[in-house]
Write an enzyme that holds these catalytic residues in place. Structure first.
Site, short mmCIF file in Angstrom:
data_model
loop_
_atom_site.label_atom_id
_atom_site.label_comp_id
_atom_site.label_asym_id
_atom_site.label_seq_id
_atom_site.Cartn_x
_atom_site.Cartn_y
_atom_site.Cartn_z
N HIS A 63 29.29 -18.26 1.96
CA HIS A 63 29.61 -17.42 3.11
C HIS A 63 30.50 -18.14 4.13
CE1 HIS A 63 26.58 -14.42 1.86
NE2 HIS A 63 27.23 -13.62 2.66
N ASN A 88 25.90 -5.49 -0.37
CA ASN A 88 26.72 -6.51 -1.02
C ASN A 88 26.23 -6.78 -2.44
OD1 ASN A 88 28.84 -8.27 -1.22
ND2 ASN A 88 28.15 -9.68 0.34
#
Length: 509
Positions: free
Chosen positions: A377, A346
C-alpha cells in the site's frame, strides 16, 4: 490555483484550461480524461479489432501502445518507471532459474515499488491527495508477481502438486516480451487496474474467453442457448457508467462538506457530544468511499466494453461480467460484519494476496499477508496503524460472531435485531480503523484516537480476552480436510463470484 495544479502534475498540461474551469487538480483531470478515452477505445477495440477479424499479435501491439500513451499523458516521463520495473522483472523471469525465479521477482518488483513510494512521499510531495505514478505501479506489481508464481507453478510442478485454482492459473510456456508487456501495460488496466490472471487475459486476446472452460459452472436453464453466441457487455457497461456518474457526483458534493480532518479539530471535539462525533465520523467516511467506487467501477466498465470480464451466466441465463470486478457496493454499505465488508472491498487485491502470500507462506501466513499488504500500500505511517488496528478488529469480530451470534439465530426477529446492531457496529469499526489511512501521519492519527480515548481498541482487546473463539482447533482440523478457510484479511478473498471458476470448487461451505 492554476500554478499549483500545473506544478503538481507530472503529465500533459493540455487540459489545464478545463482544470481551471472546474477547479480540480490537473492530474485528476488528466486521469479521468484518459479513462474516458480508454472507454471509447475499448468499444472500438471490441468491434474493429475483434479476434475474428484481427490476429492476437495486432491486438497485443495496439493494446500496449495505447496503454503506454495513456501513461505518458498522465505521468510524463515518470511513466518510464513502468518500463524499468517491467524490464527488470522480465529479465529475472527469463534468466533466473525456474526454481527460485518467482521469489527473486517478488522481491525485486515489490522492492522497486517501495523505493519509488519512498522517493515520492519523503522527497517530493508528502501527503498529496492526487493521482501519482505509483498507483499504476501497484497494480503492475500485482500482475508481475502473479505471473512469476503462475509460471513457476506451470513449469516446475505437476498437476497433483497444485490446488485446483493453481492448476487453472498455471502458465505452461514462457510468455514472449510482447505478451508480457501487453498483459502489464494494456490500455484497459494501465491506470487503475484491476488485476487479472495472465491466462484470462490471453483468452480474451485470442477470443477464447467465451468457450466452455469459462462457463462450466454457469447456472440456469438457458446456458446451452447462451453458449451459441458471444454475449454483449452493453447492459453491464451502461449500468456501471451510471454507477460511476452517481459516485462522482456524490464525492464532489460530499468530500468538502464532510472532511475527515474535522474529527480532530479542537473546537469540534470540545463542543460536540460524543454520539454526534460518532455519527459525523461515519458520514465523513461514507463521503470518501464514492471516490473508490468511481475509479474501480469505471475501470471495470472499460474492461467490459473491450469484451473482457465475462464470468459465465446467471440463473436466468443473462451474462455475468464480474470476473475482475473490484467491489460490490451494496454488500459494502450493508455489511453486518468486519469480514463481510472486507469480502467485498478491493477484491482483486485480496485474491492477489491470497495467491502469492497466504497460500504459499509456511510460517504464520496471516501475519505475513498483513505485512505484504501494508508494504504494498505504501510508506505512510497511517497505513501501518490501520493494518495493526484492523488485526485487533478482526480478532474481536471473530470472537463475537462465534460466541454471541448463535443466541440470536433462534428466530427471525432476533436475527433482524442482531443484523441491525452488527451493521452499526461494523460501520463504526471500519470508520474508526481507516482514519489513519486517510490522515496518513502518526500525529493526527494519535490525536484522533486520543479524542476517542482509544475506546474501540480497548473494547476489542477486552472482547478477545473474555470471548475466546470456541472450537478453534477443531475448526482448523476441519479446514485441513474440507479446504482452507481464510481468517482476518484473507477471509475477503474467498467470495465465490469473483474467484475463478475452477477455484470455486476448492471452497469450504
Amino acid at each position: 490555483m492554476a500554478a499549483q495544479t500545473t506544478s503538481s502534475c507530472t503529465g500533459s498540461t493540455l487540459l489545464q484550461p478545463i482544470s481551471d474551469i472546474i477547479n480540480l487538480p490537473l492530474d485528476q483531470v488528466n486521469f479521468v480524461a484518459c479513462q474516458l478515452f480508454a472507454l471509447l477505445m475499448a468499444v472500438w477495440f471490441r468491434i474493429y479489432l475483434h479476434p475474428s477479424k484481427t490476429s492476437p499479435f495486432i491486438r497485443h501491439v495496439v493494446a500496449t501502445l495505447l496503454g503506454l500513451y495513456l501513461a505518458l499523458f498522465c505521468f510524463g516521463w515518470y511513466s518510464l518507471h513502468f518500463l524499468v520495473q517491467s524490464g527488470l522483472s522480465y529479465s529475472v523471469i527469463v534468466f533466473a532459474g525456474l526454481e527460485h525465479m518467482h521469489k527473486y521477482c517478488f522481491i525485486i518488483t515489490l522492492g522497486y515499488l517501495i523505493m519509488c513510494q519512498i522517493t515520492r512521499v519523503y522527497v517530493f510531495d508528502y501527503g498529496m491527495y492526487s493521482a501519482d505514478f505509483t498507483g499504476p505501479m501497484m497494480v503492475m506489481t500485482q500482475k508481475i508477481t502473479s505471473l512469476a508464481f503462475e509460471i513457476h507453478d506451470g513449469l516446475t510442478k505437476r498437476d497433483g502438486q497444485l490446488t485446483p485454482s493453481q492448476r487453472y492459473l498455471a502458465i505452461r510456456r514462457m510468455p514472449s516480451l510482447l505478451e508480457y508487456l501487453s498483459y502489464n501495460c494494456n490500455f484497459m488496466g494501465m491506470l487503475a487496474g484491476p488485476t487479472c490472471s495472465y491466462n484470462d487475459y490471453m483468452a480474451f486476446i485470442k477470443g477464447t474467453s467465451f468457450q466452455p472452460r469459462h462457463q462450466e459452472n454457469a447456472n440456469g436453464m438457458g446456458n446451452g442457448k447462451c453458449k451459441q453466441s458471444e454475449p454483449s457487455p452493453k447492459n453491464d457497461v451502461i449500468s456501471k457508467l451510471c454507477t460511476c456518474a452517481v459516485s462522482l457526483a456524490s464525492y464532489v458534493w460530499l468530500c468538502k462538506l464532510l472532511p475527515v480532518e474535522r474529527s480532530i479539530d479542537n473546537d469540534f471535539v470540545s463542543s460536540t457530544p460524543f454520539y454526534l462525533q460518532v455519527i459525523y465520523l461515519y458520514l465523513a467516511m461514507l463521503a470518501l468511499r464514492p471516490k473508490y467506487y468511481f475509479v474501480w467501477t469505471l475501470a471495470d466498465a472499460i474492461n467490459n466494453a473491450a469484451g473482457f470480464g465475462f464470468n459465465g451466466y446467471n440463473k436466468d441465463g443473462s451474462p455475468r461480467w464480474d470476473l475482475i470486478s473490484n467491489l460490490r457496493i451494496l454488500e459494502i454499505e450493508f455489511a453486518t460484519s468486519f469480514k463481510s465488508f472486507l469480502d467485498n472491498w478491493n477484491i482483486q487485491t485480496a485474491l492477489w494476496l491470497k495467491r502469492v502470500c497466504y497460500e504459499r507462506c509456511t510460517i504464520n501466513p496471516i501475519a505475513a499477508t498483513f505485512m505484504v499488504s501494508a508494504m504494498w500500500h505504501g510508506v505512510y505511517p497511517g497505513y501501518y496503524m490501520t493494518f495493526l488496528t484492523g488485526t485487533v478488529m478482526t480478532m474481536a469480530a471473530r470472537a463475537v460472531r462465534h460466541n454471541i451470534r448463535p443466541y440470536f439465530l433462534i428466530s427471525d426477529s432476533y436475527k433482524c435485531v442482531y443484523d441491525v446492531i452488527t451493521w452499526a457496529c461494523t460501520q463504526i469499526a471500519i470508520s474508526y480503523t481507516v482514519v489513519p489511512f486517510v490522515l496518513l501521519a502518526v500525529g493526527p492519527s494519535l490525536k484522533f484516537y486520543r479524542s476517542w480515548f482509544f475506546c474501540v481498541h480497548l473494547l476489542c482487546l477486552l472482547l478477545v480476552l473474555i470471548l475466546p473463539v470456541k472450537s478453534r482447533r477443531q475448526q482448523q482440523v476441519k479446514e485441513q480436510v474440507d479446504g482452507p478457510q481464510k481468517d482476518g484479511l484473507q477471509d475477503r478473498t474467498d467470495h465465490d463470484s469473483t474467484d475463478n471458476n475452477c477455484n470455486r470448487k476448492d471452497k469450504a461451505t
